[in-house]
Enzyme design. Structure first.
Site, mmCIF file in Angstrom:
data_model
loop_
_atom_site.group_PDB
_atom_site.id
_atom_site.type_symbol
_atom_site.label_atom_id
_atom_site.label_comp_id
_atom_site.label_asym_id
_atom_site.label_seq_id
_atom_site.Cartn_x
_atom_site.Cartn_y
_atom_site.Cartn_z
ATOM 1 C CE LYS A 152 82.166 61.343 32.473
ATOM 2 N NZ LYS A 152 82.955 60.737 31.376
ATOM 3 C CD GLU A 226 72.739 62.533 19.196
ATOM 4 O OE1 GLU A 226 72.291 61.356 19.298
ATOM 5 O OE2 GLU A 226 73.888 62.791 18.830
ATOM 6 C CB CYS A 260 73.536 58.761 17.038
ATOM 7 S SG CYS A 260 74.490 58.597 18.561
ATOM 8 C CD GLU A 357 71.965 53.721 18.860
ATOM 9 O OE1 GLU A 357 72.370 54.577 18.058
ATOM 10 O OE2 GLU A 357 71.944 53.894 20.091
#
Length: 453
Positions: A152, A226, A260, A357
């Site tokens: 997906k 992750e 990331c 973040e």
């Protein structure tokens, strides 16, 4: 429902793609489930042959795929091409090391071996920011182990999703070994519960990952996550100063600052802090922003309008919390989702915004006085994906690297994934590993076969 791909450099819609119906989803899962029987029965050397052919095709089509990546998520063309070539290298690496990673492993002092066998159909939930590499770094070792995958992919990169499915088929993978699945995120939990799905892997936000882990837990299924990071970039006064600035810029602003494992919090020894901030801000201000198809462009647009809006909000919150914008701090006027490279100092490291973040071109700068303070600042986050330590004192660098709470720490370099090394995080950045030997065996059953004399 249709999934829309929009060119982030212009804000103009470029394509739309239909969602799979419930009947189509069921057929996709059934085909994959059936394909696993024959695919897993092949010798690992045969599966490796498909990966070798995949590597060749990715290299041959790198320019076309790079242009597709640019159109859907906006990264500079050279970086997009590099992403495809990196995926090709990953496929070739696993093809060449198939037996090393997945061959039977003797158990010392016993008549037993560990036999690594596939689990079945693996559902992969993938992000938009590395639309080829992220998917393929999951697929390559997973398929080599004999699993089949249903992916997906993110709604905004469905052109890339379909291109990946096609190139894998062109490489010789039978139908069902890799299938693209276009469904809305609110249907994922029900799919995870399907008895034909053996395990789940996901890359995305911490919030999304927890939702996926909860759904997998209800079904007793393995999950690999992750979930992003707020990586520290620790610079001691004895570092190679110019290199620490240059690679700090590379780490923060590559991939349009949407990675990331990008350095996001720069923790710099006070004796060189002002000098480092000045040099870093000057270099950031010089980054060429513009059309990602032009060779001179180093920073393209943010991938989506909501990311641009969130970056604006985060910078405003940082300023409210005492931060000072040294350079940047504003969107680029005109079409597209562009934001200027931004450097912020003076932010209280305990402010709520400091724990978020930043998934945009914003570098936060913090001074430190002692080694212990540097370590404390580096670890003062819920994330634990990567980190960098800069010092020419090897003993000190190793000591600090060993105490950072992260899945990977690079010394005198910036963090990046490599097909040869396990990749993943700890704390709020998730668990499990992709790549390397650990990644090759992550989604397998480590079966002990004990043969008595």
């Amino acid at each position: 429902m249709k999934f829309i791909s929009t060119n982030p450099a212009t804000g103009v819609q470029i394509a739309d793609y239909p969602e799979h119906s419930a009947a189509e989803v069921d057929a996709i899962v059934a085909t994959a489930h059936a394909a696993h029987r024959s695919w897993s029965a092949l010798p690992v050397s045969k599966r490796a042959e498909m990966l070798a052919r995949l590597a060749q095709l990715l290299e041959e089509r790198a320019d076309d795929y790079a242009a597709l990546i640019v159109s859907e998520m906006g990264k500079p063309f050279a970086e997009a091409r590099g992403e495809v070539v990196k995926a090709a290298g990953g496929a070739r690496h696993f093809a060449e090391n198939a037996e090393t990673y997945l061959g039977d492993e003797p158990i010392p002092g016993t008549p037993g071996v560990i036999h690594y066998e596939s689990l079945g159909v693996i559902l992969g939930i993938m992000p938009w920011n590395l639309p080829f590499w992220q998917v393929l770094r999951f697929f390559i070792p997973t398929a080599l182990a004999g699993n089949v995958v249903i992916v997906k992919h993110a709604e905004t990169v469905q052109g890339s999703a379909r291109a990946i499915e096609q190139v894998i088929r062109d490489a010789g993978a039978p139908a069902g070994v890799y299938t693209n699945l276009a469904i809305d995120r609110d249907k994922v939990a029900a799919l995870i519960a399907d008895r034909r799905i053996a395990a789940v892997t996901a890359t995305g936000s911490e919030r999304a990952g927890r939702s996926i882990a909860e759904a997998a837990g209800r079904s007793g299924k393995k999950v690999v996550l992750e979930l992003g990071g707020s990586d520290p970039f620790v610079v001691f006064e004895d570092a190679d100063f110019d290199k620490a600035v240059a690679l700090g810029i590379t780490s923060r602003f590559s991939n349009n600052a949407q990675s990331c494992i990008a350095a996001k919090r720069f923790i710099v020894e006070r004796s060189i802090y002002d000098r480092y901030v000045t040099a870093y801000a000057k270099a950031a201000d010089a980054i060429a922003i513009g059309n990602p198809m032009e060779a001179s462009t180093r920073l393209g647009p943010l991938a989506k309008l909501d990311i641009l809006d969130n970056t604006k909000r985060q910078v405003a919150d940082a300023v409210k919390a005492g931060g000072k914008v040294v350079t940047g701090g504003a969107a680029v006027e005109g079409q597209g989702y562009f934001y200027r490279p931004t450097v912020i100092t003076g932010l209280d490291p305990k402010a709520p915004i400091a724990f978020e973040e930043f998934f945009g071109p914003v570098a936060l700068m913090f001074p430190f006085d002692t080694e212990e303070e540097a370590i404390a600042l580096a670890n003062a986050t819920n994330y634990g994906l990567g980190g960098a330590v800069w010092s020419q004192d090897k003993a000190k660098a190793a000591r600090v690297a060993g105490r950072l709470e992260a899945g990977a720490v690079f010394v005198n370099d910036f963090v990046r994934s490599d097909a040869r090394a396990p990749f993943g995080g700890t704390k709020g950045s998730g668990f499990g590993r992709e790549l390397g030997g650990l990644g090759a065996r992550e989604l397998t059953n480590a079966k002990v076969i004990w043969t008595a004399a």
